[in-house]
Motif scaffolding. Structure first.
Motif, PDB file in Angstrom:
ATOM      1  N   UNK A 171      -8.013  -5.733 -10.242  1.00 27.52           N
ATOM      2  CA  UNK A 171      -7.158  -4.578  -9.985  1.00 27.52           C
ATOM      3  C   UNK A 171      -7.930  -3.420  -9.358  1.00 27.52           C
ATOM      4  N   UNK A 172      -9.156  -3.207  -9.775  1.00 30.50           N
ATOM      5  CA  UNK A 172      -9.966  -2.132  -9.190  1.00 30.50           C
ATOM      6  C   UNK A 172     -10.187  -2.378  -7.701  1.00 30.50           C
ATOM      7  N   UNK A 173     -10.478  -3.621  -7.347  1.00 26.89           N
ATOM      8  CA  UNK A 173     -10.676  -3.962  -5.937  1.00 26.89           C
ATOM      9  C   UNK A 173      -9.375  -3.826  -5.146  1.00 26.89           C
ATOM     10  N   UNK A 174      -8.246  -4.174  -5.792  1.00 33.57           N
ATOM     11  CA  UNK A 174      -6.961  -4.027  -5.118  1.00 33.57           C
ATOM     12  C   UNK A 174      -6.639  -2.552  -4.894  1.00 33.57           C
ATOM     13  N   UNK A 212      -5.893  -0.936  -1.235  1.00 30.13           N
ATOM     14  CA  UNK A 212      -4.685  -0.176  -0.907  1.00 30.13           C
ATOM     15  C   UNK A 212      -5.031   1.207  -0.359  1.00 30.13           C
ATOM     16  N   UNK A 213      -6.065   1.831  -0.914  1.00 35.94           N
ATOM     17  CA  UNK A 213      -6.498   3.146  -0.424  1.00 35.94           C
ATOM     18  C   UNK A 213      -7.007   3.041   1.008  1.00 35.94           C
ATOM     19  N   UNK A 214      -7.758   1.981   1.306  1.00 35.50           N
ATOM     20  CA  UNK A 214      -8.254   1.780   2.679  1.00 35.50           C
ATOM     21  C   UNK A 214      -7.093   1.618   3.655  1.00 35.50           C
ATOM     22  N   UNK A 239       0.823  -1.215   0.000  1.00 37.28           N
ATOM     23  CA  UNK A 239       0.000   0.000   0.000  1.00 37.28           C
ATOM     24  C   UNK A 239       0.851   1.257   0.000  1.00 37.28           C
ATOM     25  N   UNK A 240       1.940   1.238   0.768  1.00 36.23           N
ATOM     26  CA  UNK A 240       2.760   2.442   0.891  1.00 36.23           C
ATOM     27  C   UNK A 240       3.894   2.498  -0.140  1.00 36.23           C
TER      28      UNK A 240
END
Length: 259
Positions: A177-180, A184-186, A152-153
């Motif tokens: 990919x959209x769900x990933x 990552x944003x969460x 995520x970072x």
């Protein structure tokens, strides 16, 4: 009766010669040619040339325009990684043991290793049934809790590469990919990542980021265990303890780096 005394350690001669070449190149203030290396190490020139080509292909050695060779900065990078990981393990120890006592499950300390989460330290649960993760083992970044934190970072740099290599390790692996992207944003928003059986179907985890003195996420700490015990509710209960452990290690690391 055959003696039980251990015999001499068998050494792989090819590996030994390659390491000798690296040691000579690393110690030399200037680049060295094949002939000089062969004479210095009392090796056959063809063997030195073959080993140099292998070391060069693996980026341990760099060839100069005059066809001499020098050790690359990869050795320096590896040395720094060893020092950093050793220091981090030492600095994280107290917080890891505190978290292990509170969670009653495995506690993992993880760093980024390419597209893998590398477990550099671990405290085993005393439970008779527990998640099996070995110290020094790896797992894909996108489907374990500590790996998700590291991904995520570093997502801007790793997103496209990860997208090409996503595999479903369990029915719950995030492969879209959209769900990933949303996951990552969460994680970036909440400083917490969950694994709900996405790598091994019966194993879950919760993890938080460890930051250095300038705020970079350099590692992750997490709790891992069977989903039969580490339920969503249990993860919710453990969230404050996981975040506290990560923040404690971050502060200790930042203090150490400022000395």
């Amino acid at each position: 009766m055959r003696s039980k005394t251990a015999g001499p350690t068998r050494i792989d001669t090819t590996l030994s010669k390659g390491l000798q070449i690296l040691e000579v190149l690393a110690a030399s203030p200037s680049s060295i040619g094949i002939t000089q290396l062969a004479m210095q190490l009392e090796l056959n020139k063809s063997n030195v040339h073959r080993l140099i080509q292998t070391l060069s292909a693996m980026n341990y050695v760099t060839q100069e325009p005059d066809r001499t060779y020098r050790a690359s900065l990869k050795l320096w990078k590896l040395g720094n990684m060893v020092l950093e990981h050793g220091s981090l393990i030492h600095l994280a120890s107290r917080a890891m043991h505190k978290l292990a006592g509170e969670a009653g499950e495995d506690v993992l300390l993880t760093v980024l290793d390419g597209l893998q989460a590398l477990y550099i330290d671990k405290i085993d649960s005393e439970q008779p049934v527990r998640a099996y993760t070995k110290r020094g083992g790896t797992a894909p970044l996108y489907c374990v809790a500590t790996g998700k934190v590291l991904l995520a970072f570093n997502y801007d740099a790793l997103r496209d590469v990860v997208a090409e290599k996503i595999l479903a390790h369990s029915p719950r692996t995030i492969t879209n990919l959209k769900n990933l992207d949303q996951e990552m944003e969460r994680i970036r928003s909440n400083d917490i990542a969950l694994n709900l059986g996405e790598y091994r179907a019966d194993v879950g985890g919760i993890a938080a980021p460890i930051r250095d003195s300038i705020g970079r996420v350099v590692a992750a700490i997490g709790v891992s265990g069977p989903l039969s015990r580490l339920t969503r509710q249990r993860m919710k209960e453990l969230k404050p303890a996981v975040i506290e452990a990560a923040e404690t290690i971050s502060k200790t690391l930042a203090k150490e780096q400022q000395v």
